[in-house]
Design a protein around this motif. Structure first.
Motif, PDB file in Angstrom:
ATOM      1  N   LEU A  94       0.896  -1.396   0.046  1.00 48.75           N
ATOM      2  CA  LEU A  94       0.120   0.023  -0.221  1.00 48.75           C
ATOM      3  C   LEU A  94       0.841   0.841  -0.308  1.00 48.75           C
ATOM      4  O   LEU A  94       0.686   2.389  -0.299  1.00 48.75           O
ATOM      5  N   ILE A  95       2.133   1.051   0.390  1.00 44.96           N
ATOM      6  CA  ILE A  95       2.555   2.064   1.443  1.00 44.96           C
ATOM      7  C   ILE A  95       3.648   2.457  -0.765  1.00 44.96           C
ATOM      8  O   ILE A  95       3.650   3.245  -0.955  1.00 44.96           O
ATOM      9  N   ARG A  96       3.915   1.902   0.001  1.00 48.15           N
ATOM     10  CA  ARG A  96       5.465   1.097  -1.989  1.00 48.15           C
ATOM     11  C   ARG A  96       4.025   2.048  -3.143  1.00 48.15           C
ATOM     12  O   ARG A  96       4.863   2.705  -3.981  1.00 48.15           O
ATOM     13  N   LEU A  97       2.803   1.389  -3.565  1.00 48.89           N
ATOM     14  CA  LEU A  97       2.695   1.495  -5.175  1.00 48.89           C
ATOM     15  C   LEU A  97       1.761   2.569  -4.755  1.00 48.89           C
ATOM     16  O   LEU A  97       1.280   2.991  -5.666  1.00 48.89           O
ATOM     17  N   ASN A  98       1.186   2.325  -4.120  1.00 46.77           N
ATOM     18  CA  ASN A  98      -0.683   3.072  -3.623  1.00 46.77           C
ATOM     19  C   ASN A  98      -0.135   4.650  -3.382  1.00 46.77           C
ATOM     20  O   ASN A  98      -0.345   5.287  -4.128  1.00 46.77           O
ATOM     21  N   MET A  99       0.914   4.803  -2.666  1.00 43.22           N
ATOM     22  CA  MET A  99       0.828   6.323  -1.875  1.00 43.22           C
ATOM     23  C   MET A  99       2.259   6.327  -3.435  1.00 43.22           C
ATOM     24  O   MET A  99       2.077   7.784  -3.165  1.00 43.22           O
ATOM     25  N   GLU A 100       3.488   5.853  -3.882  1.00 44.82           N
ATOM     26  CA  GLU A 100       4.093   6.689  -3.795  1.00 44.82           C
ATOM     27  C   GLU A 100       3.938   6.852  -4.931  1.00 44.82           C
ATOM     28  O   GLU A 100       4.405   7.761  -5.852  1.00 44.82           O
ATOM     29  N   MET A 101       3.093   5.531  -6.395  1.00 39.91           N
ATOM     30  CA  MET A 101       3.625   5.628  -7.051  1.00 39.91           C
ATOM     31  C   MET A 101       1.725   6.373  -7.892  1.00 39.91           C
ATOM     32  O   MET A 101       1.932   7.616  -8.892  1.00 39.91           O
ATOM     33  N   LEU A 102       0.775   6.516  -6.877  1.00 42.77           N
ATOM     34  CA  LEU A 102      -0.573   7.173  -7.491  1.00 42.77           C
ATOM     35  C   LEU A 102      -0.841   7.985  -6.305  1.00 42.77           C
ATOM     36  O   LEU A 102      -2.115   7.652  -5.336  1.00 42.77           O
ATOM     37  N   PRO A 103      -0.654   8.352  -6.179  1.00 39.09           N
ATOM     38  CA  PRO A 103      -0.591   9.871  -4.935  1.00 39.09           C
ATOM     39  C   PRO A 103      -2.263  10.500  -5.399  1.00 39.09           C
ATOM     40  O   PRO A 103      -2.681  10.501  -4.248  1.00 39.09           O
ATOM     41  N   ASP A 104      -1.929  11.029  -6.601  1.00 36.65           N
ATOM     42  CA  ASP A 104      -3.754  11.907  -6.580  1.00 36.65           C
ATOM     43  C   ASP A 104      -4.689  10.965  -6.037  1.00 36.65           C
ATOM     44  O   ASP A 104      -5.198  11.350  -5.589  1.00 36.65           O
TER      45      ASP A 104
ATOM     46  N   VAL B 125       7.646  10.260   1.919  1.00 35.26           N
ATOM     47  CA  VAL B 125       6.973   9.540   0.822  1.00 35.26           C
ATOM     48  C   VAL B 125       5.001  10.273   1.430  1.00 35.26           C
ATOM     49  O   VAL B 125       4.272  11.087   0.751  1.00 35.26           O
ATOM     50  N   ALA B 126       4.847  11.032   2.601  1.00 37.49           N
ATOM     51  CA  ALA B 126       4.083  11.443   3.725  1.00 37.49           C
ATOM     52  C   ALA B 126       4.127  13.379   2.594  1.00 37.49           C
ATOM     53  O   ALA B 126       3.308  13.813   2.321  1.00 37.49           O
ATOM     54  N   SER B 127       5.566  13.317   2.347  1.00 34.85           N
ATOM     55  CA  SER B 127       5.438  15.372   1.552  1.00 34.85           C
ATOM     56  C   SER B 127       4.982  15.136   0.321  1.00 34.85           C
ATOM     57  O   SER B 127       4.452  16.345  -0.796  1.00 34.85           O
ATOM     58  N   LYS B 128       5.259  14.087  -0.089  1.00 33.07           N
ATOM     59  CA  LYS B 128       4.743  13.539  -2.106  1.00 33.07           C
ATOM     60  C   LYS B 128       3.714  13.375  -1.795  1.00 33.07           C
ATOM     61  O   LYS B 128       2.781  13.929  -3.080  1.00 33.07           O
ATOM     62  N   VAL B 129       2.653  13.340  -1.220  1.00 32.34           N
ATOM     63  CA  VAL B 129       1.585  13.042  -1.462  1.00 32.34           C
ATOM     64  C   VAL B 129       0.817  14.188  -1.013  1.00 32.34           C
ATOM     65  O   VAL B 129      -0.520  14.774  -0.917  1.00 32.34           O
ATOM     66  N   ARG B 130       1.266  15.333   0.523  1.00 35.50           N
ATOM     67  CA  ARG B 130       1.026  16.171   0.834  1.00 35.50           C
ATOM     68  C   ARG B 130       0.859  17.408  -0.067  1.00 35.50           C
ATOM     69  O   ARG B 130       0.469  18.451  -0.396  1.00 35.50           O
ATOM     70  N   ALA B 131       2.034  16.924  -1.372  1.00 35.33           N
ATOM     71  CA  ALA B 131       2.502  17.648  -2.269  1.00 35.33           C
ATOM     72  C   ALA B 131       1.175  18.069  -3.067  1.00 35.33           C
ATOM     73  O   ALA B 131       0.544  19.117  -4.339  1.00 35.33           O
ATOM     74  N   ALA B 132       0.295  16.890  -3.365  1.00 36.59           N
ATOM     75  CA  ALA B 132      -1.006  16.551  -4.379  1.00 36.59           C
ATOM     76  C   ALA B 132      -1.758  17.444  -4.449  1.00 36.59           C
ATOM     77  O   ALA B 132      -3.382  17.908  -4.838  1.00 36.59           O
ATOM     78  N   LEU B 133      -2.150  17.290  -2.642  1.00 36.12           N
ATOM     79  CA  LEU B 133      -2.934  17.994  -1.818  1.00 36.12           C
ATOM     80  C   LEU B 133      -3.907  19.267  -2.806  1.00 36.12           C
ATOM     81  O   LEU B 133      -4.734  19.718  -2.700  1.00 36.12           O
ATOM     82  N   PRO B 134      -2.837  20.584  -2.986  1.00 38.11           N
ATOM     83  CA  PRO B 134      -3.381  21.790  -3.728  1.00 38.11           C
ATOM     84  C   PRO B 134      -3.701  21.445  -4.286  1.00 38.11           C
ATOM     85  O   PRO B 134      -4.572  22.233  -5.088  1.00 38.11           O
ATOM     86  N   LEU B 135      -2.730  20.436  -5.167  1.00 34.36           N
ATOM     87  CA  LEU B 135      -3.393  20.583  -6.284  1.00 34.36           C
ATOM     88  C   LEU B 135      -4.717  19.836  -7.254  1.00 34.36           C
ATOM     89  O   LEU B 135      -5.620  20.217  -7.643  1.00 34.36           O
ATOM     90  N   TYR B 136      -5.280  19.348  -6.159  1.00 31.09           N
ATOM     91  CA  TYR B 136      -6.783  18.954  -5.949  1.00 31.09           C
ATOM     92  C   TYR B 136      -7.190  19.601  -4.943  1.00 31.09           C
ATOM     93  O   TYR B 136      -8.748  20.038  -5.500  1.00 31.09           O
ATOM     94  N   ALA B 137      -7.386  20.016  -4.589  1.00 33.54           N
ATOM     95  CA  ALA B 137      -7.906  21.220  -3.817  1.00 33.54           C
ATOM     96  C   ALA B 137      -8.620  22.569  -5.199  1.00 33.54           C
ATOM     97  O   ALA B 137      -9.795  22.758  -5.052  1.00 33.54           O
ATOM     98  N   GLU B 138      -7.390  22.372  -6.239  1.00 34.28           N
ATOM     99  CA  GLU B 138      -8.348  23.743  -6.761  1.00 34.28           C
ATOM    100  C   GLU B 138      -9.007  22.893  -7.661  1.00 34.28           C
ATOM    101  O   GLU B 138     -10.139  23.971  -8.757  1.00 34.28           O
ATOM    102  N   GLN B 139      -9.137  21.951  -8.514  1.00 33.62           N
ATOM    103  CA  GLN B 139      -9.723  20.849  -9.008  1.00 33.62           C
ATOM    104  C   GLN B 139     -11.200  20.724  -8.452  1.00 33.62           C
ATOM    105  O   GLN B 139     -12.289  20.664  -9.324  1.00 33.62           O
ATOM    106  N   LEU B 140     -11.383  21.442  -7.043  1.00 30.64           N
ATOM    107  CA  LEU B 140     -12.696  21.622  -6.528  1.00 30.64           C
ATOM    108  C   LEU B 140     -13.508  22.508  -6.826  1.00 30.64           C
ATOM    109  O   LEU B 140     -13.091  23.641  -6.826  1.00 30.64           O
ATOM    110  N   PRO B 141     -14.596  22.662  -6.658  1.00 33.50           N
ATOM    111  CA  PRO B 141     -15.666  23.703  -7.593  1.00 33.50           C
ATOM    112  C   PRO B 141     -15.863  24.867  -6.553  1.00 33.50           C
ATOM    113  O   PRO B 141     -15.685  24.724  -4.862  1.00 33.50           O
TER     114      PRO B 141
END
Length: 534
Positions: free
Chosen positions: A262-272, A495-511
């Motif tokens: 889960l950490i190696r593949l789901n989190m690291e490879m697929l953060p979005d 790993v945690a930083s990589k996932v958190r880095a995708a949070l603002p991008l996701y927030a921008e996609q919200l209405p």
């Protein structure tokens, strides 16, 4: 390949496998030579890995080290690609140590000792391979390689319902593997270049739909092994029928492969995709914690109660993974290591008890403490670690996950409050079912199964040695957690930083304009209560 061109990881994987092929040639009918041979091979492999990491592994680096890369089957794009980082290195040490101790715990195996030893060594190779390979197709091969030995070890050396338990295990895990393979092929064949290299796959820009589907496939596959409710039902059956050494490996190592995936593949490879699935992981983790604890109350079989306890404790791994915090990730990995030692100790000591009483039914045991005081003391220590007694590793890992979730700014306050409350309920239930287990097994006037015990049937020096080797790191990590956390801390932060880095991008996609639920939730269909808070 680095590290003075010595193929440390290839040697560590190949050595037990080649040693297993030699076993049929050893002239030994009673198994006395075989058990020493197997123990020697496991000890040598463990010493080799410790030497390799001690001399060549730099704790201050987060990238892969001791790397090896060879074109194995170019026609399929399959490379023999190996490497370790802060996530895989401690798990490899855990796997080799527990498997080595399991060979010592299996000292009295007399039924087909050559086959038993060979399967243990093949499984050891596969376990190291799962944690060390950096090619996704090779990862799948190693993942499958360890399934067959476990099936045979349960079906041949298990209890009365061993065939049912073994068949259930292989069906669940094989079906889970189908989802892993489908996700692997989908990611590898996307885009112009077909590749199974994990680092290259992590750099691809996938469509969100594909990423979500691949994440779901991996989640199902790894969820079977972790296990995640409702994919867990094979575990109590497998544990109740497997012999103690096999249960040690099953609980101490194989369950950790699910968390690692889960950490190696789901989190690291697929953060979005992980951002969108994280609230679900929190919910599933809480269900695991509470459901496993409640189920443990209804188990009268000692090993089934311990299996339900494992389901509960592995829920903390899910909560930590989905917390979006460095502390939460740190706690998730520490929980895997801690539970590996604790579960292996508990299942080993349950085997010690079974060898004397010839029963696993707790209502048929009582009064063992007077006749087996050494076993009672060690069993109590392991149970205290499992219920998170301060000063033991279980307390540190669970507390770290709690703090990680409570400090997360990715979730609403309401969601965090409910999640922490329900998780705390599971924590409160744990000492109740574990202490009641100790009372039923070790206290009382004695039963027919225990009254026949002789005064000298307490744990032997070999058994005490195995238990102490498992309890020592539990206490050491509990008193000084940095013994474990320094091996992976930088990696979990990355790993945690990589996932958190995708949070603002996701927030921008919200209405930006619309209903409050759409702005707070993962989608307009999801309740706002379990939605990330951006």
């Amino acid at each position: 390949m680095d590290s003075l061109q010595i193929p440390w990881l290839t040697t560590a994987i190949a050595f037990p496998l080649l040693a297993a092929l030699v076993i049929p040639l050893i002239p030994d009918k009673e198994g006395k030579t075989i058990r020493w041979y197997t123990l020697g091979v496991a000890l040598t492999d463990f010493a080799l890995l410790v030497t390799a990491f001690w001399q060549n592994y730099d704790l201050g680096r987060t990238e892969f080290q001791l790397t090896e890369n060879f074109a194995w089957i170019p026609q399929l794009g399959l490379n023999w690609s190996l490497g370790v980082d802060g996530l895989s290195m401690p798990l490899i040490i855990l796997a080799t140590l527990i498997t080595t101790l399991a060979t010592l715990a299996a000292w009295n195996v007399t039924k087909k000792p050559k086959l038993f030893a060979g399967l243990i060594l093949v499984m050891l190779s596969a376990q190291i391979g799962v944690f060390a390979v950096q090619d996704l197709l090779l990862f799948f091969i190693m993942w499958e390689l360890e399934l067959v030995p476990v099936y045979l070890l349960i079906s041949i050396w298990g209890g009365k319902k061993r065939l049912y338990a073994a068949t259930k295990f292989i069906l669940y895990t094989a079906l889970g593997s189908v989802f892993i393979l489908a996700s692997t092929l989908a990611l590898a064949f996307y885009g112009g270049d077909v590749t199974f290299d994990m680092q290259a796959l992590g750099l691809k820009d996938y469509p969100l739909a594909l990423e979500l589907l691949a994440y779901a496939g991996f989640l199902i596959g790894f969820g079977v092994k972790l296990p995640i409710f409702p994919l867990h039902t094979w575990l109590p059956d497998a544990h109740s029928e497997a012999s103690a050494p096999v249960s040690m490996i099953l609980a101490g190592v194989l369950l950790k492969m699910g968390g690692y995936g889960l950490i190696r593949l789901n989190m690291e490879m697929l953060p979005d995709a992980h951002i969108r699935f994280a609230p679900l992981l929190i919910v599933l983790g809480i269900v695991n914690i509470v459901y496993g604890a409640l189920t443990a109350f209804g188990q009268t079989n000692l090993k089934r109660r311990l299996a339900s306890s494992s389901i509960s404790h592995m829920g903390f791994v899910l909560v930590g993974i989905a917390s979006f915090t460095d502390l939460g990730m740190n706690g998730a990995v520490l929980q895997m290591l801690s539970h590996g030692f604790i579960a292996a100790a508990l299942f080993f000591l349950s085997g010690v008890t079974y060898e004397r009483t010839h029963t696993l039914m707790m209502d048929e045991m009582s009064g063992i403490a007077r006749l087996m005081p050494k076993t009672f003391a060690m069993f109590t220590a392991a149970a205290m670690a499992s219920l998170a007694l301060p000063g033991m590793s279980g307390f540190v890992s669970e507390l770290t996950v709690f703090l990680g979730l409570s400090n997360s700014d990715a979730y609403s306050y309401g969601f965090k409050a409910i999640a922490i409350f329900l998780t705390a309920v599971g924590v409160i239930l744990t000492p109740i079912y574990l202490l009641s287990m100790l009372r039923e097994v070790f206290y009382g006037k004695g039963s027919q199964a225990t009254l026949s015990l002789a005064a000298g049937e307490d744990a032997k020096p070999r058994e005490i040695f195995v238990a102490v080797c498992l309890l020592a790191p539990i206490i050491a990590i509990g008193l000084y957690p940095k013994l474990a956390t320094t091996t992976y801390d930088l990696k979990t932060v990355e790993v945690a930083s990589k996932v958190r880095a995708a949070l603002p991008l996701y927030a921008e996609q919200l209405p930006q304009n619309g209903d409050r639920q759409a702005q707070m939730g993962l989608s307009s269909q999801m309740p706002a209560l379990i939605a990330p808070r951006f």
